[in-house]
Motif scaffolding. Structure first.
Motif, mmCIF file in Angstrom:
data_model
loop_
_atom_site.group_PDB
_atom_site.id
_atom_site.type_symbol
_atom_site.label_atom_id
_atom_site.label_comp_id
_atom_site.label_asym_id
_atom_site.label_seq_id
_atom_site.Cartn_x
_atom_site.Cartn_y
_atom_site.Cartn_z
ATOM 1 N N TYR A 1 -20.029 -11.346 4.847
ATOM 2 C CA TYR A 1 -19.064 -10.247 4.980
ATOM 3 C C TYR A 1 -19.403 -9.287 6.114
ATOM 4 C CZ TYR A 1 -16.554 -11.875 0.935
ATOM 5 O OH TYR A 1 -15.787 -12.654 0.095
ATOM 6 N N THR A 2 -20.566 -9.429 6.716
ATOM 7 C CA THR A 2 -20.885 -8.590 7.883
ATOM 8 C C THR A 2 -20.054 -9.007 9.095
ATOM 9 O OG1 THR A 2 -22.685 -10.028 8.677
ATOM 10 C CG2 THR A 2 -23.254 -8.342 7.048
ATOM 11 N N LYS A 3 -19.480 -10.182 9.055
ATOM 12 C CA LYS A 3 -18.687 -10.667 10.191
ATOM 13 C C LYS A 3 -17.261 -10.128 10.198
ATOM 14 C CE LYS A 3 -21.341 -14.957 10.796
ATOM 15 N NZ LYS A 3 -22.018 -14.446 12.006
ATOM 16 N N ALA A 4 -16.804 -9.608 9.076
ATOM 17 C CA ALA A 4 -15.445 -9.055 8.995
ATOM 18 C C ALA A 4 -15.435 -7.615 9.482
ATOM 19 C CB ALA A 4 -14.930 -9.135 7.564
ATOM 20 N N LYS A 5 -14.526 -7.298 10.393
ATOM 21 C CA LYS A 5 -14.430 -5.950 10.954
ATOM 22 C C LYS A 5 -13.397 -5.092 10.227
ATOM 23 C CE LYS A 5 -15.553 -7.666 15.612
ATOM 24 N NZ LYS A 5 -15.067 -7.768 17.009
ATOM 25 N N SER A 6 -12.412 -5.739 9.609
ATOM 26 C CA SER A 6 -11.353 -4.996 8.926
ATOM 27 C C SER A 6 -11.723 -4.762 7.468
ATOM 28 C CB SER A 6 -10.025 -5.759 9.024
ATOM 29 O OG SER A 6 -10.214 -7.107 8.667
ATOM 30 N N LYS A 7 -11.041 -3.822 6.842
ATOM 31 C CA LYS A 7 -11.322 -3.461 5.457
ATOM 32 C C LYS A 7 -10.113 -3.592 4.543
ATOM 33 C CE LYS A 7 -15.671 -2.409 5.905
ATOM 34 N NZ LYS A 7 -16.702 -3.267 5.254
ATOM 35 N N ILE B 1 -5.035 -2.738 -7.546
ATOM 36 C CA ILE B 1 -4.603 -1.920 -6.408
ATOM 37 C C ILE B 1 -3.506 -0.954 -6.872
ATOM 38 C CG2 ILE B 1 -3.717 -1.949 -4.045
ATOM 39 C CD1 ILE B 1 -6.421 -3.367 -4.425
ATOM 40 N N PRO B 2 -3.642 0.338 -6.612
ATOM 41 C CA PRO B 2 -2.632 1.308 -7.077
ATOM 42 C C PRO B 2 -1.251 1.088 -6.441
ATOM 43 C CG PRO B 2 -4.677 2.406 -6.424
ATOM 44 C CD PRO B 2 -4.784 0.992 -5.956
ATOM 45 N N LYS B 3 -0.239 1.488 -7.171
ATOM 46 C CA LYS B 3 1.131 1.372 -6.661
ATOM 47 C C LYS B 3 1.369 2.234 -5.430
ATOM 48 C CE LYS B 3 3.210 0.254 -11.147
ATOM 49 N NZ LYS B 3 4.185 0.666 -12.194
ATOM 50 N N ASP B 4 0.599 3.341 -5.313
ATOM 51 C CA ASP B 4 0.804 4.232 -4.176
ATOM 52 C C ASP B 4 -0.189 3.969 -3.038
ATOM 53 O OD1 ASP B 4 -1.473 5.121 -5.423
ATOM 54 O OD2 ASP B 4 -0.872 7.230 -5.550
ATOM 55 N N HIS B 5 -0.906 2.854 -3.098
ATOM 56 C CA HIS B 5 -1.850 2.507 -2.033
ATOM 57 C C HIS B 5 -1.077 2.172 -0.755
ATOM 58 C CE1 HIS B 5 -5.087 0.380 0.115
ATOM 59 N NE2 HIS B 5 -5.931 0.949 -0.736
ATOM 60 N N ILE B 6 -1.690 2.420 0.388
ATOM 61 C CA ILE B 6 -1.027 2.160 1.666
ATOM 62 C C ILE B 6 -0.660 0.683 1.806
ATOM 63 C CG2 ILE B 6 -3.233 1.885 2.876
ATOM 64 C CD1 ILE B 6 0.031 3.386 4.307
ATOM 65 N N LEU B 7 -1.480 -0.218 1.249
ATOM 66 C CA LEU B 7 -1.146 -1.638 1.306
ATOM 67 C C LEU B 7 0.136 -1.934 0.535
ATOM 68 C CD1 LEU B 7 -4.629 -3.364 0.776
ATOM 69 C CD2 LEU B 7 -3.191 -3.555 2.812
ATOM 70 N N THR B 8 0.282 -1.314 -0.617
ATOM 71 C CA THR B 8 1.471 -1.520 -1.443
ATOM 72 C C THR B 8 2.702 -0.955 -0.760
ATOM 73 O OG1 THR B 8 0.021 -1.220 -3.363
ATOM 74 C CG2 THR B 8 2.394 -1.273 -3.768
ATOM 75 N N LYS B 9 2.600 0.279 -0.287
ATOM 76 C CA LYS B 9 3.734 0.925 0.366
ATOM 77 C C LYS B 9 4.155 0.171 1.619
ATOM 78 C CE LYS B 9 4.107 4.302 -2.580
ATOM 79 N NZ LYS B 9 5.262 4.338 -3.507
ATOM 80 N N THR B 10 3.169 -0.339 2.353
ATOM 81 C CA THR B 10 3.479 -1.059 3.592
ATOM 82 C C THR B 10 4.246 -2.335 3.318
ATOM 83 O OG1 THR B 10 1.521 -0.172 4.709
ATOM 84 C CG2 THR B 10 2.473 -2.187 5.613
ATOM 85 N N LEU C 1 -12.789 -11.106 -2.344
ATOM 86 C CA LEU C 1 -12.779 -10.203 -1.189
ATOM 87 C C LEU C 1 -12.809 -8.747 -1.635
ATOM 88 C CD1 LEU C 1 -12.274 -12.823 0.348
ATOM 89 C CD2 LEU C 1 -10.536 -11.628 1.703
ATOM 90 N N ASN C 2 -12.020 -8.416 -2.653
ATOM 91 C CA ASN C 2 -12.044 -7.046 -3.175
ATOM 92 C C ASN C 2 -13.429 -6.673 -3.695
ATOM 93 O OD1 ASN C 2 -9.429 -5.395 -3.274
ATOM 94 N ND2 ASN C 2 -8.688 -7.421 -3.849
ATOM 95 N N GLU C 3 -14.064 -7.599 -4.376
ATOM 96 C CA GLU C 3 -15.393 -7.346 -4.923
ATOM 97 C C GLU C 3 -16.399 -7.064 -3.815
ATOM 98 O OE1 GLU C 3 -18.559 -9.432 -8.047
ATOM 99 O OE2 GLU C 3 -16.713 -10.464 -7.471
ATOM 100 N N ASN C 4 -16.130 -7.614 -2.626
ATOM 101 C CA ASN C 4 -17.052 -7.449 -1.502
ATOM 102 C C ASN C 4 -16.579 -6.403 -0.485
ATOM 103 O OD1 ASN C 4 -19.393 -9.602 -1.532
ATOM 104 N ND2 ASN C 4 -17.582 -10.578 -2.411
ATOM 105 N N GLY C 5 -15.711 -5.504 -0.930
ATOM 106 C CA GLY C 5 -15.352 -4.357 -0.108
ATOM 107 C C GLY C 5 -14.174 -4.537 0.818
ATOM 108 N N LEU C 6 -13.475 -5.677 0.730
ATOM 109 C CA LEU C 6 -12.280 -5.892 1.543
ATOM 110 C C LEU C 6 -11.060 -5.708 0.646
ATOM 111 C CD1 LEU C 6 -13.271 -8.990 3.730
ATOM 112 C CD2 LEU C 6 -13.719 -6.558 4.108
ATOM 113 N N THR C 7 -10.456 -4.541 0.706
ATOM 114 C CA THR C 7 -9.349 -4.217 -0.189
ATOM 115 C C THR C 7 -8.105 -5.011 0.207
ATOM 116 O OG1 THR C 7 -10.236 -1.985 -0.440
ATOM 117 C CG2 THR C 7 -7.959 -2.337 -1.136
ATOM 118 N N CYS C 8 -7.574 -5.766 -0.741
ATOM 119 C CA CYS C 8 -6.408 -6.599 -0.436
ATOM 120 C C CYS C 8 -5.637 -6.888 -1.709
ATOM 121 C CB CYS C 8 -6.834 -7.913 0.233
ATOM 122 S SG CYS C 8 -8.100 -8.855 -0.652
ATOM 123 N N LEU C 9 -4.428 -7.365 -1.543
ATOM 124 C CA LEU C 9 -3.617 -7.792 -2.675
ATOM 125 C C LEU C 9 -3.002 -9.140 -2.359
ATOM 126 C CD1 LEU C 9 -0.637 -7.009 -1.486
ATOM 127 C CD2 LEU C 9 -1.138 -4.774 -2.473
#
Length: 388
Positions: free
Chosen positions: A162-168, A302-311, A337-345
């Motif tokens: 996971y050190t190779k991933a730059k995005s979160k 992931i919350p309903k009001d999270h930026i990923l959800t709204k986007t 991925l979520n468990e390792n700090g990469l927030t996604c849905l």
């Protein structure tokens, strides 16, 4: 939040996307054998402006190649990077795959799987990048996180560097719901292995010394709560192995199952119930049981009001697709991925009957996956661009 229209999504070339998917589907790449898929991507990604590297996850399971992490600079470096993830493997080989298109739906000829899980997502991501480039739409940095050995249990993601991933933050299209499905919640999951022991004996020579491990296990299973435990929890016994000969009373049997729950507390309670029930059966019948619990993955919410959800809600509406929020007890790389700090849905792309020769995907869902991916990149930029 909304741009109202998506210029990049309108640039999706439907014929090119369909052909790209069919080309990818024909590349044989079952779990741990993804080298040919990696070769394809190594040739293509630089043409789309990506740099990339592989990690060494495959060394943990004797795979041909590791996870691929690719990076494309944005037109605006101030925008937070956004990743799109999927897996390069299929559950079964696709060697000799012959696609058949009937009434707007893509099938195999029935002798192989189709591999829409998840080559459809990969093809859609690549077409969306092309559309972004061709439209000239401004965008932030884009990262692709393409895992291996996902099908047996999210193995590649588990061993990813996971050190190779730059995005979160990012998205994973990997669900049977039509495009517009947004999965905000995924389960915790663990396996339970129970080694039930009685006493082996020959049915004719010394049957009185025998104590059947099968019968001990049967009593335990009859008293065990399985199936749908409640609206948040499922439990299953999927493996029973043991015995030597039909003439031998079995002295040992392996019983294995799995529990999934949105609640970590309920997961642990169900695992404890299964263990204690089998132990009681063993004690009642002069046997014993050794139990091992193996964590598969953690849940996400992931919350309903999270930026990923709204986007994604805005991006879906921009391409005239109705978004809807849901949850699933199915597992995906999203969990790891979520468990390792990469927030996604997880997002739906509409494949059906996966892991079978009846697998299929509609051309409409395939095209909409490409359009929504392009729309997400564009909407992400709109949500983060500097104020004028």
């Amino acid at each position: 939040m909304s741009t109202q229209t998506s210029i990049a999504a309108s640039k999706i070339n439907e014929e090119r996307l369909l052909n790209s998917f069919l080309e990818l589907a024909k590349i044989n790449g079952p779990s741990t054998k993804e080298r040919l898929v990696a070769d394809y991507l190594e040739n293509l990604l630089p043409e789309l402006g990506f740099t990339f590297e592989f990690d060494d996850a495959n060394k943990n399971f004797n795979g041909e190649v590791g996870n691929l992490i690719a990076w494309k600079d944005g037109t605006d470096a101030s925008i937070p990077p956004l990743f799109f993830s999927t897996h390069m493997d299929t559950v079964l080989p696709t060697e000799g795959l012959q696609p058949v298109i009937k009434d707007g739906v893509i099938y195999s000829d029935g002798t192989t799987i189709l591999g829409a899980d998840d080559r459809a997502a990969l093809a859609a991501y690549l077409e969306a990048i092309r559309a972004i480039i061709e439209s000239g739409a401004p965008h932030g940095p884009i990262e692709l996180i393409l895992t291996v050995n996902e099908q047996p249990g999210l193995v590649g993601a588990t061993y990813m560097d996971y050190t190779k991933a730059k995005s979160k933050t990012g998205y994973i299209f990997d669900s049977s719901g039509d495009v517009g499905q947004i999965i905000l919640k995924g389960p915790y999951s663990s396996r339970i292995w129970m080694e039930v022991k009685g006493n082996a004996a020959h049915i004719a020579l010394n049957a009185e010394e025998g104590n059947s491990a099968f019968l001990i296990a049967a009593e335990g299973l009859l008293n065990m709560k399985l199936g749908t435990i409640d609206e948040e929890t499922l439990a299953n016994i999927g493996i029973m192995e043991g015995g030597e000969l039909t003439s031998i009373i079995p002295g040992s049997i392996t019983v294995a199952g799995e529990v999934r729950s949105f609640s970590k507390e309920k997961l642990d309670q169900q695992l404890q119930h299964m263990q204690e029930t089998m132990q009681k059966a063993a004690e009642n019948n002069g046997g014993s049981v050794q139990v091992r619990i193996e964590k598969k993955y953690s849940g996400f919410d992931i919350p309903k009001d999270h930026i990923l959800t709204k986007t994604v809600e805005a991006a879906a509406r921009n391409i005239q697709v109705q978004p809807y929020l849901t949850e699933t007890l199915g597992g995906a790389d999203t969990n790891v991925l979520n468990e390792n700090g990469l927030t996604c849905l997880t997002l739906g792309l509409g494949f059906q009957n996966i892991h079978s020769f009846r697998e299929c995907i509609s051309i409409e869902n395939l095209i909409n996956t490409g359009r929504l991916t392009a729309g997400l990149i564009e909407q992400w930029y709109e949500n983060h661009k500097p104020a004028k």
